[in-house]
Design an enzyme around this catalytic site. Sequence first.
Site, PDB file in Angstrom:
ATOM      1  N   GLU A   1      14.792 -54.630  27.347  1.00 29.33           N
ATOM      2  CA  GLU A   1      14.608 -56.399  26.586  1.00 29.33           C
ATOM      3  C   GLU A   1      13.760 -56.112  28.281  1.00 29.33           C
ATOM      4  OE1 GLU A   1      15.622 -60.494  26.798  1.00 29.33           O
ATOM      5  OE2 GLU A   1      16.156 -59.614  28.375  1.00 29.33           O
TER       6      GLU A   1
ATOM      7  N   ASP B   1      21.443 -61.565  43.059  1.00 24.91           N
ATOM      8  CA  ASP B   1      20.973 -60.617  41.765  1.00 24.91           C
ATOM      9  C   ASP B   1      21.312 -59.072  42.921  1.00 24.91           C
ATOM     10  OD1 ASP B   1      18.013 -59.973  40.202  1.00 24.91           O
ATOM     11  OD2 ASP B   1      18.099 -59.002  42.485  1.00 24.91           O
TER      12      ASP B   1
ATOM     13  N   ASP C   1      11.965 -59.541  40.779  1.00 22.34           N
ATOM     14  CA  ASP C   1      13.052 -59.092  41.256  1.00 22.34           C
ATOM     15  C   ASP C   1      14.636 -59.852  40.956  1.00 22.34           C
ATOM     16  OD1 ASP C   1      15.860 -57.250  41.782  1.00 22.34           O
ATOM     17  OD2 ASP C   1      14.900 -57.225  43.850  1.00 22.34           O
TER      18      ASP C   1
ATOM     19  N   ASP D   1      19.758 -55.363  29.030  1.00 16.25           N
ATOM     20  CA  ASP D   1      19.367 -56.961  29.237  1.00 16.25           C
ATOM     21  C   ASP D   1      18.536 -57.498  30.846  1.00 16.25           C
ATOM     22  OD1 ASP D   1      19.357 -59.601  28.890  1.00 16.25           O
ATOM     23  OD2 ASP D   1      20.624 -59.478  30.521  1.00 16.25           O
TER      24      ASP D   1
END
Length: 520
Positions: free
Chosen positions: A295, A233, A227, A264
Amino acid sequence: MSQFRYWLDRLLLRWVPPSLPAMQLGPEGSSQNPTMIQFFTWDAHTPDMSWWEHFEKQVLPLVALGFTQVWLPPPHKAMVPKGCGYDAYDLWDLGEFNQKGTVATRWGTKEELLRACDAAKQCNLNVIIDAVLNHKLGADRTETFRAVRVDPLNRLKDIESERHVKGWTAFDFPGRLGKYSSMQWNFNHFTGLDWDELTRTNGIFRISSERHEGWSKWVDTENGNYDYLLGIDIDHRHPEVRKDLFAWGSWVLETTGACGFRLDAIKHMDRRFLLEFIKKCRNQTGRKQTFAVSEYWSANLQLLIPYVRAFQGQQTSFFDVPLHENFHRASKAGASYDLRTILDGSLVKLRPGDAVTFVDNHDTQVGQSLESWVDINFKSQAYALILLRCHGYPCVFYGDLYPNDECYDEDTSRTLKQLLLARKSFAYGPMVDYFEHRNCIGFVRMGDSDHAGCAVVLSNDPMLDLSTCKIRMNVGSHLGTTFRSFFDGSRTIAIDRDGWGVFPSSVDGVEVWIENREIK
């Protein structure tokens, strides 16, 4: 992952429809081969104009080379004035507000971006937005909250007790003053961070304060749980986060006129959120064919396949990182590499309808985080394999095509332009492979009602005797004609009455043969 699970995933893929046929890859109704370009390098700049102005001036040349889509760099405000956008600060600021010491982004102002996007639209050149949704950087204030330091190599393992940390997690966006979005972010909207201002220590900290659920379970299992990647994050399960990002997705498409996203770092994001993000963007904009490419960076096809399944087909395509790795290895190995295996283990071989093929990008450049540069000894061969074959959707790298200070090679650029024109004009119709020799392989595109087709020969051994290294291939309906080199018109090959010809490569390792209509 067990071998049994791998084969089960491959079996279940049979019932998953491919993504690319359901997406818009070029002008509606066009029969031209679609082709995408990544229009930036890591340190991309121009001395006398903004990047968006540079893009606007290149629209017509790009169309002339056969490009139908352009992947632009992240257009939003970064944490520093020269930030490329992967250091995401404010997605809603496209170079409009005085934030982080600048109005314009590194790439230019919002006005310049919209003018360039409109110029592209007028020429039927689709724009792709780079969506950086995994993390934020450059917060406006610190906050104090509880967190637990975890093992970087196993994020499921705590290495310290829960304690208070001070993190840069408050995003107020004072320059925007709530325009477009009133949401202000705080530590409740994130799962982790890598810096504790209280003790001034680095590490990976999982936020553990009240109402936090820990890491998402719907991410890649590398390092136990992947994660966390960098910065602060984002928690994609938080209702306010979801609402804001869903709204941004629709807004940025409508504002710029773009036709889709490059997503991304998806291995670090909640898969359920991403799936809903794509679906909502399509439904809310009324664009069922909105393009998406993700990606997922791994050269291991076995790890990529579950992600292809998870997105249920038709939702997102994927960059073919395994194929790129083959190209990189081939360039390092030189003549010892067996060209007959160049497609082995690639997504384009297993699932061509999901594969966005590429040779290099900004992350694979020398000195970058995912350095795996394809050397010039195999660069042209790699581009021939993605541009002239009928499988996959090719993406060309700006750094290989345009002069730049980082990775430009003039000979590669010259050959690449010729390969692009060959794709635009000749590489159509069914394909037949002649992968028969270790250092010299070929394939034929048979053409269609509007295009004559071509024959392609590739080699990777500069010591090969070109007078003897030839491949016998059948070109179909061109019986009793003559083919000539697309690169050097003085080189010709006779085709017999059964459609067979003996085709050599060239000293550069790539040769494209087309019907010599003038001689005919």
